[in-house]
Scaffold this motif. Structure first.
Motif, mmCIF file in Angstrom:
data_model
loop_
_atom_site.group_PDB
_atom_site.id
_atom_site.type_symbol
_atom_site.label_atom_id
_atom_site.label_comp_id
_atom_site.label_asym_id
_atom_site.label_seq_id
_atom_site.Cartn_x
_atom_site.Cartn_y
_atom_site.Cartn_z
ATOM 1 N N LEU A 153 9.644 3.592 -9.660
ATOM 2 C CA LEU A 153 8.650 2.716 -9.043
ATOM 3 C C LEU A 153 7.670 2.195 -10.082
ATOM 4 O O LEU A 153 7.352 1.002 -10.124
ATOM 5 N N HIS A 161 9.172 -0.460 -12.392
ATOM 6 C CA HIS A 161 9.352 -1.747 -11.718
ATOM 7 C C HIS A 161 8.004 -2.436 -11.490
ATOM 8 O O HIS A 161 7.872 -3.643 -11.738
ATOM 9 N N TYR A 190 13.089 -2.538 -4.183
ATOM 10 C CA TYR A 190 11.905 -2.675 -5.028
ATOM 11 C C TYR A 190 11.167 -3.985 -4.772
ATOM 12 O O TYR A 190 9.937 -4.045 -4.830
#
Length: 231
Positions: free
Chosen positions: A17, A20, A105
């Motif tokens: 996470l 990204h 994402y």
């Protein structure tokens, strides 16, 4: 630069996470000590929090409620729990959104962008968080937080109002009458000692930041912020 705090006990998910999200210019803090999420929140001062439900010690609902006591920062839950009641509990605990795992994402990015826009951007009542700063001392009225030398203390609503007056009026003194009118709608029904009690509590918060004699009494008028700590 907006700051994102990730509270997820699966390190692989947290790092993926983070990688990204950082691509889009966000600064990311990953929680590692799950015994005291609130301290990390106060230290990192995120603009938004991504929160898992299943965490060591206390669950995400607990930490969401704790954060809500001091901040209106957007909180998005990201959880493998698919039940309707899980989402209801998240919202009732103060969350702004709920994303189920596995997730895309790009969806997370869009949700973050949307919440930031509502809280701080074009859709926000006030685009920027109000901050008062005097000689290294910072007051965050919306967060009810007072900070000095990388240390922060949480204020009550009345303490924050008093601190706001003292910082915004500095170097002038603030009259007792003005303080009473800001604290209560009708100061005629307030006992004389009530303001003294709240001033004493605010002084204690300054002392917690290792600042002594921060609130100076001006006889016959009221109180003034004493910045002798810079000497």
């Amino acid at each position: 630069m907006y700051r994102v705090m990730i509270v997820e006990d699966d390190l692989n998910i947290s790092e993926l996470l983070s990688t990204h999200i950082e691509k889009y210019g966000y600064e990311v803090t990953i929680a590692e000590d799950f015994e005291d999420i609130l301290s990390l929140f106060k230290k990192s001062k995120p603009h938004i929090v991504l929160m898992d439900v299943n965490l060591p010690m206390f669950d995400g609902y607990y930490w969401c409620r704790k954060i809500r006591q001091i901040s209106t920062c957007p909180i998005i839950f990201i959880s493998a729990r698919l039940g309707e009641m899980d989402q209801v509990m998240a919202i009732e605990s103060g969350a702004d959104d709920y994303i189920t795992k596995p997730f895309y994402y790009d969806v997370v990015k869009a949700k973050i962008k949307g919440q930031l826009r509502r809280a701080y951007g074009s859709y926000a009542p006030n685009a920027e968080e109000r901050i008062l700063e005097v000689e290294g001392l910072s007051l965050y009225p919306e967060r009810l937080e007072l900070c000095f030398n990388d240390e922060c203390v949480t204020l009550t609503k009345k303490e924050s109002i008093l601190a706001d007056l003292l910082l915004s009026k500095h170097p002038k003194a603030v009259s007792r009458e003005m303080m009473l009118s800001k604290l209560w709608d009708d100061e005629s029904f307030v006992e004389e000692n009530t303001l003294n009690v709240n001033i004493a509590r605010l002084r204690k918060k300054f002392e917690d930041l290792n600042i002594k004699n921060a609130v100076e009494t001006v006889r016959g008028l009221g109180y003034r912020l004493n910045i002798s700590w810079r000497e």
